[in-house]
Design a protein around this motif. Structure first.
Motif, PDB file in Angstrom:
ATOM      1  N   LEU A  79      14.421  -7.971  -9.554  1.00 33.00           N
ATOM      2  CA  LEU A  79      13.829  -6.590 -10.100  1.00 33.00           C
ATOM      3  C   LEU A  79      13.506  -5.812  -8.590  1.00 33.00           C
ATOM      4  CD1 LEU A  79      13.126  -4.564 -12.286  1.00 33.00           C
ATOM      5  CD2 LEU A  79      10.874  -5.512 -12.146  1.00 33.00           C
ATOM      6  N   VAL A  80      13.839  -4.684  -8.249  1.00 30.87           N
ATOM      7  CA  VAL A  80      13.299  -3.861  -7.022  1.00 30.87           C
ATOM      8  C   VAL A  80      12.827  -2.661  -7.509  1.00 30.87           C
ATOM      9  CG1 VAL A  80      13.987  -3.058  -4.704  1.00 30.87           C
ATOM     10  CG2 VAL A  80      15.084  -5.158  -5.489  1.00 30.87           C
ATOM     11  N   SER A  81      11.438  -2.540  -7.116  1.00 29.21           N
ATOM     12  CA  SER A  81      10.771  -1.332  -7.346  1.00 29.21           C
ATOM     13  C   SER A  81      10.352  -0.748  -6.155  1.00 29.21           C
ATOM     14  CB  SER A  81       9.686  -1.771  -7.997  1.00 29.21           C
ATOM     15  OG  SER A  81       9.841  -2.247  -9.221  1.00 29.21           O
ATOM     16  N   ILE A  82      10.329   0.937  -6.246  1.00 23.48           N
ATOM     17  CA  ILE A  82      10.181   1.681  -4.978  1.00 23.48           C
ATOM     18  C   ILE A  82       9.048   2.706  -5.783  1.00 23.48           C
ATOM     19  CG2 ILE A  82      10.672   3.339  -3.396  1.00 23.48           C
ATOM     20  CD1 ILE A  82      13.559   2.200  -3.069  1.00 23.48           C
ATOM     21  N   ALA A  83       7.828   2.884  -5.243  1.00 25.78           N
ATOM     22  CA  ALA A  83       6.564   3.593  -5.940  1.00 25.78           C
ATOM     23  C   ALA A  83       5.907   4.184  -4.825  1.00 25.78           C
ATOM     24  CB  ALA A  83       6.034   2.830  -6.703  1.00 25.78           C
ATOM     25  N   LEU A  84       5.568   5.531  -5.267  1.00 25.56           N
ATOM     26  CA  LEU A  84       4.454   6.141  -4.260  1.00 25.56           C
ATOM     27  C   LEU A  84       3.153   5.809  -5.115  1.00 25.56           C
ATOM     28  CD1 LEU A  84       3.698   8.216  -1.990  1.00 25.56           C
ATOM     29  CD2 LEU A  84       4.041   9.993  -3.829  1.00 25.56           C
ATOM     30  N   SER A  85       2.234   5.379  -4.444  1.00 24.60           N
ATOM     31  CA  SER A  85       0.811   5.167  -4.778  1.00 24.60           C
ATOM     32  C   SER A  85      -0.274   5.617  -4.129  1.00 24.60           C
ATOM     33  CB  SER A  85       0.708   3.577  -5.124  1.00 24.60           C
ATOM     34  OG  SER A  85       0.876   2.861  -3.699  1.00 24.60           O
ATOM     35  N   TRP A  86      -1.408   5.605  -4.545  1.00 22.11           N
ATOM     36  CA  TRP A  86      -2.637   5.914  -4.044  1.00 22.11           C
ATOM     37  C   TRP A  86      -3.430   4.805  -3.906  1.00 22.11           C
ATOM     38  CZ3 TRP A  86      -4.431  10.146  -1.465  1.00 22.11           C
ATOM     39  CH2 TRP A  86      -5.809  10.205  -1.222  1.00 22.11           C
ATOM     40  N   HIS A  87      -4.216   4.581  -2.655  1.00 23.17           N
ATOM     41  CA  HIS A  87      -5.090   3.367  -2.615  1.00 23.17           C
ATOM     42  C   HIS A  87      -6.411   3.878  -2.164  1.00 23.17           C
ATOM     43  CE1 HIS A  87      -1.812   0.239  -0.992  1.00 23.17           C
ATOM     44  NE2 HIS A  87      -1.478   1.133  -2.288  1.00 23.17           N
ATOM     45  N   HIS A  88      -7.151   3.414  -2.884  1.00 17.71           N
ATOM     46  CA  HIS A  88      -8.476   3.940  -2.673  1.00 17.71           C
ATOM     47  C   HIS A  88      -9.867   2.833  -2.178  1.00 17.71           C
ATOM     48  CE1 HIS A  88     -11.128   7.648  -2.668  1.00 17.71           C
ATOM     49  NE2 HIS A  88     -11.959   6.713  -2.795  1.00 17.71           N
ATOM     50  N   VAL A  89     -10.352   2.772  -1.128  1.00 22.69           N
ATOM     51  CA  VAL A  89     -11.486   1.612  -0.962  1.00 22.69           C
ATOM     52  C   VAL A  89     -12.654   1.973  -1.519  1.00 22.69           C
ATOM     53  CG1 VAL A  89     -12.592   0.344   0.822  1.00 22.69           C
ATOM     54  CG2 VAL A  89      -9.911   0.905   1.069  1.00 22.69           C
ATOM     55  N   VAL A  90     -13.424   1.155  -2.092  1.00 21.82           N
ATOM     56  CA  VAL A  90     -14.673   1.628  -3.002  1.00 21.82           C
ATOM     57  C   VAL A  90     -15.612   0.554  -2.837  1.00 21.82           C
ATOM     58  CG1 VAL A  90     -13.879   3.185  -4.648  1.00 21.82           C
ATOM     59  CG2 VAL A  90     -14.068   0.582  -5.178  1.00 21.82           C
ATOM     60  N   SER A  91     -16.885   0.718  -2.679  1.00 19.46           N
ATOM     61  CA  SER A  91     -17.967  -0.316  -2.448  1.00 19.46           C
ATOM     62  C   SER A  91     -18.181  -0.849  -4.173  1.00 19.46           C
ATOM     63  CB  SER A  91     -19.224   0.228  -1.758  1.00 19.46           C
ATOM     64  OG  SER A  91     -18.782   0.527  -0.583  1.00 19.46           O
ATOM     65  N   ALA A  92     -17.906  -1.792  -4.333  1.00 20.06           N
ATOM     66  CA  ALA A  92     -18.309  -2.740  -5.635  1.00 20.06           C
ATOM     67  C   ALA A  92     -19.300  -3.512  -5.591  1.00 20.06           C
ATOM     68  CB  ALA A  92     -16.859  -3.222  -6.317  1.00 20.06           C
ATOM     69  N   HIS A  93     -19.481  -3.997  -4.194  1.00 18.50           N
ATOM     70  CA  HIS A  93     -20.939  -5.036  -4.073  1.00 18.50           C
ATOM     71  C   HIS A  93     -20.350  -6.129  -4.817  1.00 18.50           C
ATOM     72  CE1 HIS A  93     -23.077  -1.977  -1.987  1.00 18.50           C
ATOM     73  NE2 HIS A  93     -23.043  -0.897  -2.974  1.00 18.50           N
ATOM     74  N   ILE A  94     -19.167  -6.692  -4.655  1.00 13.62           N
ATOM     75  CA  ILE A  94     -19.008  -8.029  -5.197  1.00 13.62           C
ATOM     76  C   ILE A  94     -19.652  -9.167  -4.563  1.00 13.62           C
ATOM     77  CG2 ILE A  94     -17.223  -9.520  -5.881  1.00 13.62           C
ATOM     78  CD1 ILE A  94     -15.032  -7.028  -6.232  1.00 13.62           C
ATOM     79  N   VAL A  95     -19.670  -8.798  -3.247  1.00 12.89           N
ATOM     80  CA  VAL A  95     -20.343 -10.061  -2.561  1.00 12.89           C
ATOM     81  C   VAL A  95     -21.748 -10.329  -2.753  1.00 12.89           C
ATOM     82  CG1 VAL A  95     -20.929 -11.234  -0.098  1.00 12.89           C
ATOM     83  CG2 VAL A  95     -18.562 -10.143  -0.479  1.00 12.89           C
TER      84      VAL A  95
END
Length: 256
Positions: free
Chosen positions: A218-234
């Motif tokens: 299966l091959v997929s081609i997609a346009l996406s949005w990436h957003h870096v947020v501060s979740a304070h996981i550490v």
């Protein structure tokens, strides 16, 4: 005298006629000079902004360390035996290194489709970013560094439905490889992604495979949005004690 006066007037009138022309030429020169100055000023400002942006992005992270969680969502098309289908995906990556993903395809009732729709989910790892960043192996070109570091390996399960049927109760195995091309040279922004997956149906894993359950690509081609947020996981475990200490300090200050 008449001749002399007429001659004098004749010599003055052309001079007067030339004055508006000279004024127009002077105004044109002034406007050209002002335009040139404005262009120079704009170019200088653009260079300054570009230098500032280059300095801001020159750390090699390109915004990936502005937070600890990279959220991603996108849509596009998938291609497999039986014809194309629409696809949508979502993911969350910790420090742009490892995370969880979900992938959905739907043939929208297309004739001849082997699979009407499918749902997949699993984990993935992008092993290159932190290692290259810690070793100062970034190349300095944002789009190229982000492209190289986006290479991801994934493993998960999938459920699919044949035309006219429901999702299978028994999951299959999916192995995937993907990469994303940044369109703005920043970690937060639009990306064009390519994803390839090999899938084995549940019966194939159990050794009771039909032709439909054999390994498929299966091959997929997609346009996406990436957003870096501060979740304070550490520091999630440290934030509650810090808040308690701050409240005690405020209470002590009020008592004094």
């Amino acid at each position: 005298m008449t001749t002399t006066n007429e001659a004098a007037r004749g010599s003055i009138e052309p001079a007067r006629a030339l004055r508006p022309a000279r004024a127009r030429r002077a105004a044109a020169r002034a406007l050209a000079g002002a335009a040139a100055l404005a262009a120079l000023a704009g170019a200088s400002a653009a260079r300054a902004d570009g230098d500032g942006a280059a300095r801001a992005d020159g750390d090699g992270a390109y915004g990936r360390l502005d937070g600890d969680l990279d959220l991603r969502v996108g849509a596009g098309a998938s291609f497999a035996s039986g014809g194309p289908a629409l696809c949508a995906h979502g993911a969350a990556a910790y420090l742009s290194t490892a995370g969880l993903y979900a992938h959905y395809t739907d043939a929208l009732g297309a004739q001849g489709a082997t699979v009407a729709r499918s749902v997949a989910g699993g984990v993935f790892i992008q092993p290159l970013f932190l290692g290259r960043y810690a070793s100062d192996l970034q190349l300095g070109a944002p789009w190229l560094d982000l492209l190289i570091d986006s290479v991801a390996l994934g493993v998960g399960s999938f459920w699919e439905a044949p035309p006219g049927g429901g999702l299978a109760s028994e999951p299959g195995l999916e192995l995937s490889l993907s990469l994303d091309v940044p369109l703005l040279g920043r970690a937060t922004g639009p990306f064009l992604g390519v994803r390839g997956a090999l899938r084995w149906g549940g019966p194939a894993l159990a050794g009771d495979a039909s032709p439909r359950d054999e390994q498929r690509a299966l091959v997929s081609i997609a346009l996406s949005w990436h957003h870096v947020v501060s979740a304070h996981i550490v520091d999630a475990g440290d934030r509650a004690p810090a808040r308690v200490a701050a409240r005690r300090s405020e209470a002590g200050a009020e008592d004094r």
